[in-house]
Enzyme design. Structure first.
Site, PDB file in Angstrom:
ATOM      1  CB  ALA A   1     -25.380   5.462 -18.017  1.00 12.86           C
TER       2      ALA A   1
ATOM      3  NE  ARG B   1     -23.232  -2.403  11.415  1.00 15.21           N
ATOM      4  CZ  ARG B   1     -22.278  -2.579  10.510  1.00 15.21           C
ATOM      5  NH1 ARG B   1     -21.470  -1.607  10.185  1.00 15.21           N
ATOM      6  NH2 ARG B   1     -22.112  -3.760   9.927  1.00 15.21           N
TER       7      ARG B   1
ATOM      8  CD  GLU C   1     -11.865  -1.358 -12.657  1.00 12.69           C
ATOM      9  OE1 GLU C   1     -12.197  -1.812 -13.744  1.00 12.69           O
ATOM     10  OE2 GLU C   1     -10.731  -1.569 -12.151  1.00 12.69           O
TER      11      GLU C   1
ATOM     12  CG  ASP D   1      -5.870  -4.010   1.301  1.00 14.37           C
ATOM     13  OD1 ASP D   1      -7.111  -3.968   1.291  1.00 14.37           O
ATOM     14  OD2 ASP D   1      -5.150  -3.318   0.550  1.00 14.37           O
TER      15      ASP D   1
ATOM     16  CE  LYS E   1      -9.777  -3.783   0.414  1.00 15.18           C
ATOM     17  NZ  LYS E   1      -9.915  -2.342   0.427  1.00 15.18           N
TER      18      LYS E   1
ATOM     19  CE  LYS F   1      -6.614  -3.240  -2.274  1.00 17.43           C
ATOM     20  NZ  LYS F   1      -5.810  -2.159  -1.679  1.00 17.43           N
TER      21      LYS F   1
ATOM     22  N   GLY G   1      -9.195   6.308  -1.060  1.00 15.69           N
ATOM     23  CA  GLY G   1      -9.753   7.652  -0.929  1.00 15.69           C
ATOM     24  C   GLY G   1     -11.152   7.712  -1.503  1.00 15.69           C
TER      25      GLY G   1
HETATM   26  N1  HSE Z   1      -6.107   0.307   2.946  1.00 17.48           N
HETATM   27  C1  HSE Z   1      -6.059   0.231   1.526  1.00 17.48           C
HETATM   28  C2  HSE Z   1      -4.730   0.800   1.087  1.00 17.48           C
HETATM   29  C3  HSE Z   1      -7.212   0.994   0.933  1.00 17.48           C
HETATM   30  O1  HSE Z   1      -3.965   1.279   1.926  1.00 17.48           O
HETATM   31  O2  HSE Z   1      -4.422   0.748  -0.084  1.00 17.48           O
HETATM   32  C4  HSE Z   1      -7.688   0.503  -0.381  1.00 17.48           C
HETATM   33  O3  HSE Z   1      -7.938  -0.850  -0.446  1.00 17.48           O
END
Ligand code: HSE
Length: 447
Positions: free
Chosen positions: A33, A45, A136, A208, A112, A212, A309
């Site tokens: 960098a 929180r 990313e 989800d 996302k 993406k 992860g």
């Molecule tokens: N819940 C998402 C998955 C995690 O199962 O791919 C990453 O966005």
């Protein structure tokens, strides 16, 4: 040079993973960098929980970043250069990101949902304030797919993207196929292994993956992010029997996010999809992600890796932190545009409604085992201009004491427009010999 200062919002899986990776690889990251990257403040929180997590990572009190439960204090802190938003969702995360941008801080986010739904507002605010929003980690976790689409493939006219971009559903489908477990058991396993979102509905209903796919579609085709136009269908209604029949016909069923340049517009859809078993994508198992991008010059390219992860996602977050560190003094006009195309050159090409999408189809019909039933069905398909590619008829099963039989017929069609197949299904379901609703799944050959 002084390290660049990062304020972290949230210290869950991704936040703590980011801290761990930055700390472990700090020397190499600094060499890349050009200056150090320091997480100076963390807002959470529950500060006691974050303090314990830091302690578990092995951070001694003296070297520990300041932890607070006051998110605004971090976002407003003049010493912070980059806000890394790791909260998720579209509520408080949106407010904090916009506030950080107005405070002229760069933003790195793995969120996302936020970008798929509010991306236009956020990117406009970033432009107005001369800051970068890097994301990313929002798509396919550790796979650098945004970088590939936005920079590596920039010479190409992208034709289509098809990806396994939700690890939870891919794990569930793999378990159902490999071990024959039912949907609920496989979902429980995915939750125990930590793959699922806090609300697994977003995973299993395809939301989800659609977030993406929406982001990738915008970058690939230079259109605004339009999650509301995406067709979204998950795997909760998928029957185990269709996984087995698909297998018999040489296909695997995957939840794919697909976006394609088509004649009249852009396809943007997420649904369970049959793909030939020999394709690399069909052999992506468990929670792994993979994305095929087809460009006119390069042909098909494939990106594979962990889509979720702590450390895989942190890998993408830290890459963004390095990018922002390298570029934050650059003239904003010289930075890579958020959606790969110059913001005043985005196109208004429409996202096609699902009725206008072109696909091959898998149709499963439950029929009375009587003479002429198959002829009736094939006549309807022929009248609608739909050509059959393969057909599988199962042995008749006796369903009552009078010897009455029923059977499953599975048809694979050549490519056709979805509204045509829906019209044919309506006619087929009206036949007296067809005893239940037709199951329809889409297919992609990925040629
Ligand atoms: N819940 C998402 C998955 C995690 O199962 O791919 C990453 O966005």
């Amino acid at each position: 040079m002084e390290p660049i200062k990062v304020g972290l919002l949230g210290f869950g899986t991704v936040g703590s993973g980011t801290y761990t990776v930055l700390r472990r690889n700090q020397e190499e990251i600094k060499r890349r960098a050009g200056r150090g990257i320091e997480i100076a403040r963390i807002a959470v929180r529950n500060p006691a929980k974050a303090a314990k997590a830091l302690n578990d990572i092995g951070v001694a009190d003296a070297g520990s970043p300041a932890v607070t439960d006051d998110f605004n204090a971090v976002v407003d802190d003049p010493s912070i250069d980059i806000v890394a938003e790791m909260i998720g969702g579209t509520g408080i995360a949106r407010e904090l990101v916009l506030r950080a941008i107005v405070n002229r801080k760069h933003v790195v986010t793995a969120n996302k949902a936020l970008l798929a739904v509010h991306g236009t507002e956020i990117f406009e605010a970033a432009h107005a304030n001369g800051v970068m929003v890097a994301f990313e980690a929002a798509v396919a976790g550790g796979i650098p797919i945004i970088k590939a689409l936005r920079e590596g493939l920039t010479a190409n006219r992208i034709e289509y993207i098809a990806g396994i971009i939700n690890g939870t559903t891919n794990y569930i489908l793999s378990e159902m196929r490999d071990r024959g477990v039912d949907f609920a058991t496989a979902l429980k396993g995915a939750q125990e292994l930590g793959y699922a979102e806090a609300d697994p509905t977003f995973d299993i209903e395809g939301v989800d993956a659609a977030h993406k796919a929406t982001i990738m579609s915008a970058i690939a085709f230079g259109v605004p992010v339009q999650f509301d136009k995406a067709y979204v269908e998950g795997i909760s209604q998928l029957a185990a029997i269709d996984i087995r029949y698909a297998e018999e016909l040489g296909y695997r069923i995957k939840l794919l996010g697909i976006t394609r340049r088509a004649g009249k517009g852009i396809e943007l859809r997420v649904h369970p999809t049959l793909i030939p078993a020999k394709r690399l994508l069909a052999n992506v198992e468990g929670p792994m992600n993979a994305v095929v991008v087809h460009g006119d010059a390069v042909g098909a390219t494939l990106y594979y890796g962990k889509g979720a992860g702590a450390e895989p996602t942190a890998s993408a977050v830290v890459a963004d932190l390095v990018d922002v560190t390298r570029l934050h003094t650059a003239d904003p006009e010289h930075r890579v545009p958020h959606l790969a195309f110059q913001r005043d050159r985005l196109s208004d090409t429409p996202i096609l409604p699902i009725d206008e999408v072109t696909s091959g189809y898998y149709l499963r019909l439950r029929v009375a085992d009587v003479t002429g039933v198959l002829a009736d069905i094939t006549r309807i398909l022929a009248n609608t201009g739909i050509s059959i590619d393969a057909l599988l008829q199962k042995e008749s099963e006796q369903v009552d004491d009078h010897g009455k039989g029923e059977t499953d017929i599975i048809l694979i069609t050549h490519e056709t427009v979805e509204k045509n197949v829906n019209a044919a299904i309506a006619d087929i379901e009206a036949l007296r010999t067809v005893v239940s609703k037709v199951t329809k799944l889409r297919m992609e050959t990925l040629n």
